[in-house]
Motif scaffolding. Structure first.
Motif, PDB file in Angstrom:
ATOM      1  N   GLY A  96       0.807  -1.210   0.000  1.00 52.55           N
ATOM      2  CA  GLY A  96       0.000   0.000   0.000  1.00 52.55           C
ATOM      3  C   GLY A  96       0.836   1.253   0.000  1.00 52.55           C
ATOM      4  O   GLY A  96       2.059   1.208   0.137  1.00 52.55           O
ATOM      5  N   PRO A  97       0.162   2.393  -0.118  1.00 50.54           N
ATOM      6  CA  PRO A  97       0.863   3.676  -0.127  1.00 50.54           C
ATOM      7  C   PRO A  97       1.340   4.042   1.277  1.00 50.54           C
ATOM      8  O   PRO A  97       0.906   3.461   2.263  1.00 50.54           O
ATOM      9  CB  PRO A  97      -0.215   4.651  -0.608  1.00 50.54           C
ATOM     10  N   ASP A  98       2.230   5.010   1.344  1.00 52.70           N
ATOM     11  CA  ASP A  98       2.647   5.523   2.643  1.00 52.70           C
ATOM     12  C   ASP A  98       1.490   6.255   3.294  1.00 52.70           C
ATOM     13  O   ASP A  98       0.651   6.861   2.616  1.00 52.70           O
ATOM     14  CB  ASP A  98       3.830   6.493   2.493  1.00 52.70           C
ATOM     15  N   ALA A  99       1.437   6.192   4.627  1.00 53.04           N
ATOM     16  CA  ALA A  99       0.403   6.913   5.375  1.00 53.04           C
ATOM     17  C   ALA A  99       0.872   8.342   5.615  1.00 53.04           C
ATOM     18  O   ALA A  99       2.067   8.572   5.770  1.00 53.04           O
ATOM     19  CB  ALA A  99       0.133   6.209   6.699  1.00 53.04           C
ATOM     20  N   PRO A 100      -0.009   9.292   5.677  1.00 53.46           N
ATOM     21  CA  PRO A 100      -1.432   9.134   5.388  1.00 53.46           C
ATOM     22  C   PRO A 100      -1.673   9.030   3.883  1.00 53.46           C
ATOM     23  O   PRO A 100      -0.954   9.633   3.092  1.00 53.46           O
ATOM     24  CB  PRO A 100      -2.050  10.425   5.946  1.00 53.46           C
ATOM     25  N   GLN A 101      -2.694   8.252   3.551  1.00 42.08           N
ATOM     26  CA  GLN A 101      -2.993   8.029   2.142  1.00 42.08           C
ATOM     27  C   GLN A 101      -3.517   9.312   1.520  1.00 42.08           C
ATOM     28  O   GLN A 101      -4.306  10.033   2.116  1.00 42.08           O
ATOM     29  CB  GLN A 101      -4.031   6.918   1.994  1.00 42.08           C
ATOM     30  N   GLY A 102      -3.089   9.579   0.318  1.00 41.24           N
ATOM     31  CA  GLY A 102      -3.521  10.782  -0.388  1.00 41.24           C
ATOM     32  C   GLY A 102      -4.815  10.570  -1.144  1.00 41.24           C
ATOM     33  O   GLY A 102      -5.622   9.711  -0.816  1.00 41.24           O
ATOM     34  N   ASP A 103      -4.970  11.316  -2.184  1.00 44.71           N
ATOM     35  CA  ASP A 103      -6.151  11.314  -3.026  1.00 44.71           C
ATOM     36  C   ASP A 103      -6.315   9.964  -3.721  1.00 44.71           C
ATOM     37  O   ASP A 103      -5.383   9.451  -4.340  1.00 44.71           O
ATOM     38  CB  ASP A 103      -5.974  12.433  -4.058  1.00 44.71           C
ATOM     39  N   TYR A 104      -7.504   9.372  -3.636  1.00 46.83           N
ATOM     40  CA  TYR A 104      -7.778   8.094  -4.297  1.00 46.83           C
ATOM     41  C   TYR A 104      -7.534   8.163  -5.802  1.00 46.83           C
ATOM     42  O   TYR A 104      -7.228   7.173  -6.432  1.00 46.83           O
ATOM     43  CB  TYR A 104      -9.226   7.653  -4.086  1.00 46.83           C
TER      44      TYR A 104
END
Length: 191
Positions: A96-104
């Motif tokens: 998954g992406p790094d937190a915090p996740q950005g724009d879907y």
């Protein structure tokens, strides 16, 4: 492989150009999903019993998305397209992406999972590994996001000192990388 080849030095040796797993992560998650039943499983002699994956008769298709240097969006999106074309029913995405996740709409896993869902493919993704407040990722409403918090086995062992003082030690399955670069098991003692 297009992302890797575009971003990395082409003369550099790639661990495996095939979907073969070089770190063990993919093999581990695949066995959790579809591993056949195995008897007499244990962890260093502790917690003996049987083990199996969630759907032991399932067939697995594996797609190369990540390299030692990281994961590239074009490779992730190509894997979603390949899985849809190959007719898979469920995608397990253990990254998954790094937190915090950005724009879907800018996150390749959110985009790829939306494309898969629109073709009737269920996407199940990991919530992340940071464990900090607000660190959850893969939160798009069109995918199922899962995480683990506990297990039903203790890996306990007694340590007896020279003065007959006895400590019970529990070994956690989490790993910590120390300053020397070696992986070591975390332990906690209970008196």
């Amino acid at each position: 492989m297009s992302g890797y080849e575009a971003e990395e030095d082409s003369a550099r040796i790639v661990s495996f150009r095939s979907p073969r797993d070089s770190s063990g992560h993919g093999s581990h998650t695949a066995s959790t999903a579809a591993g056949r039943y195995v008897t007499n499983v244990n962890y260093k002699g502790l917690a003996a019993g049987g083990a199996r994956g969630g759907a032991p008769m399932a067939r697995i298709a594996v797609y190369k998305t990540c390299w030692d240097s990281g994961c590239y969006d074009v490779d992730l999106l190509a894997a979603f397209d390949d899985a849809i074309r190959d007719g898979v029913h469920l995608l397990s995405v253990s990254l998954g992406p790094d937190a915090p996740q950005g724009d879907y709409f800018k996150d390749s896993i959110s985009i790829g999972s939306f494309h898969a869902a629109s073709h009737g493919v269920l996407v199940v993704a990991s919530v992340g590994n940071a464990g900090d407040r607000g660190s959850a990722t893969n939160l798009a409403p069109w995918m199922i996001t899962v995480g683990a918090s506990s297990m039903d086995r203790d890996f306990a062992s007694d340590i007896v000192l020279g003065n007959d003082t006895k400590f019970t030690v529990k070994i956690f399955l989490h790993l910590l990388k120390n300053v020397c670069g070696k992986w070591q098991s975390l332990i906690s003692s209970q008196s």
